[in-house]
Design a protein around this motif. Sequence first.
Motif, short mmCIF file in Angstrom:
data_model
loop_
_atom_site.label_atom_id
_atom_site.label_comp_id
_atom_site.label_asym_id
_atom_site.label_seq_id
_atom_site.Cartn_x
_atom_site.Cartn_y
_atom_site.Cartn_z
N ASN A 158 0.71 -1.14 -0.11
CA ASN A 158 -0.20 -0.06 0.07
C ASN A 158 0.93 1.21 0.12
N ASP A 159 2.04 1.19 -0.11
CA ASP A 159 2.87 2.43 -0.34
C ASP A 159 4.37 2.12 -1.06
N LEU A 160 4.04 1.52 -2.01
CA LEU A 160 5.24 1.35 -2.84
C LEU A 160 5.99 2.09 -3.69
N TRP A 161 6.23 3.55 -3.19
CA TRP A 161 7.18 4.33 -3.68
C TRP A 161 8.67 4.05 -3.78
N CYS A 162 9.42 4.78 -4.41
CA CYS A 162 10.85 4.12 -4.65
C CYS A 162 11.59 4.10 -3.25
N SER A 163 11.37 4.87 -2.22
CA SER A 163 12.05 4.96 -0.99
C SER A 163 11.63 3.68 -0.17
N ASN A 164 10.70 2.89 -0.56
CA ASN A 164 10.31 1.50 0.14
C ASN A 164 10.94 0.28 -0.79
N ILE A 165 11.62 0.70 -1.60
CA ILE A 165 12.39 -0.67 -2.41
C ILE A 165 13.79 -0.48 -2.42
N LEU A 166 14.54 -1.35 -2.07
CA LEU A 166 15.71 -1.59 -2.15
C LEU A 166 16.11 -2.44 -3.12
N TYR A 167 17.32 -2.25 -3.92
CA TYR A 167 17.84 -2.87 -5.14
C TYR A 167 19.23 -3.53 -4.65
N LYS A 168 19.57 -4.72 -5.37
CA LYS A 168 21.13 -5.09 -5.27
C LYS A 168 21.51 -5.39 -6.48
N TYR A 169 22.69 -5.30 -6.95
CA TYR A 169 23.20 -5.38 -8.26
C TYR A 169 24.32 -6.22 -8.54
#
Length: 435
Positions: free
Chosen positions: A266-277
Amino acid sequence: MMGEEIITEEQCERILARYLLDENAVSEIQDSKIKENTNITSFSSRLIDNQCEGLIGEQFFLTIKYHYKLESKLASFFVKILSKSNEIMYRIAKEIRAFENESFFYGKYIPYLQEEGFPCTYVPKSYFFESEIIVLEDLVGSSYKSLGKNVSLDINHCYKCLETIARFHADSMLFELKKSKDLAWEYKLSEAFPEVFEHHIEEEQNVLVAKYYEYGIRGLKKLIELLPEDTIEVEQFVKLFEETIHKIPEIQAEGNKKYKTVLTHNDLWCSNILYKYANDKNVESCKLIDFQTITLKPPIVDVLGFIYLNTRKTFRDIHTVDLISQYYTYLTKNIEAAGYNVQEVISFGEFQKSFEFLRLTCKIHCIIDRSFTLIPDDLYVENSRSEATFSNFIFEGRPDMMAKLFRRNDVYKEIMTEELFELKTLLFVEKTCFP
């Protein structure tokens, strides 16, 4: 700030014991042996620099130095506390039960899933949770990173995140199916945890949340009036916008009845998603964080929320249909890997209809949120120095501030203009969510 000012040594001992149990893959029975071999030498915390990305509460890195089996070691954690330094945000957090929701998610829901064999690798590991403090795995130390506020994701980032969201949603569906089979009656999360999903807060207790949306809507009306007159029918736009706003609760309630619901972020803006490369810079994996607004809704709400909050209109015009289909492909893979027919769990036809029915309400929620998250950090910091200035910033003064930014900030004007034209298209042409 020293660690002992936000967390006690006794709490650190509990955090470290949980961490060592997890790291050493031992059972709870062996917990006493771990404690006997462990000695905390010091602990400290460091305030995370950009607090604007996490609007509710304060965020820290906690470092614990300890001896384990005569070896000196160090462990790092991520800590969120519900601070009273910003009284308004504290009261909003209490209204929406932000920390209670997240404590439930990490303290009950995820452990229940893990007991049933779900890996739940889409979230950080949790080590401590109470009503106003949560301690999680330090994902930054594991090479995960946030792309920052208001990024515009490319197709590869979108695919990887939608794959992660699909696993998160599928686990919710599969958990209910498995429990229903084991118990021989229909198991529903809403009935198993009514205190989380069916709590009813008195209307007068929701004053601040209602005000937040009220002044966001007023601000959007001001922005509509600033759009070029020769490209838009301002009066009709505002009229349709107001009519739809009034229908949103009814539409959402009907959507929950008509379509299958899952546990949504319910709040999936960019600051709530972390990426690994990976080494070649390709996206390897991602994790979801900040489960303070979890609820039960049709899965399309998270999917559209993610797309609307993290991409630009030109990208959406080209890729939205593909992204929606790709999400369903990922969902199908997870459902069918567990031995179920996805068409019997949630058919593609039902999923498409939920998209058509809820698209406009999702867009409105996202444009209200984006009109606020797009505000530059320096303005947020400047207006957070006192309760009076912050109250004016987030409530009464927000419409004028949004209009001022629209006139003077090129980035804000460009993004909000395209957001409003996309909303106009949905209101004037499609009108798909009107019952």
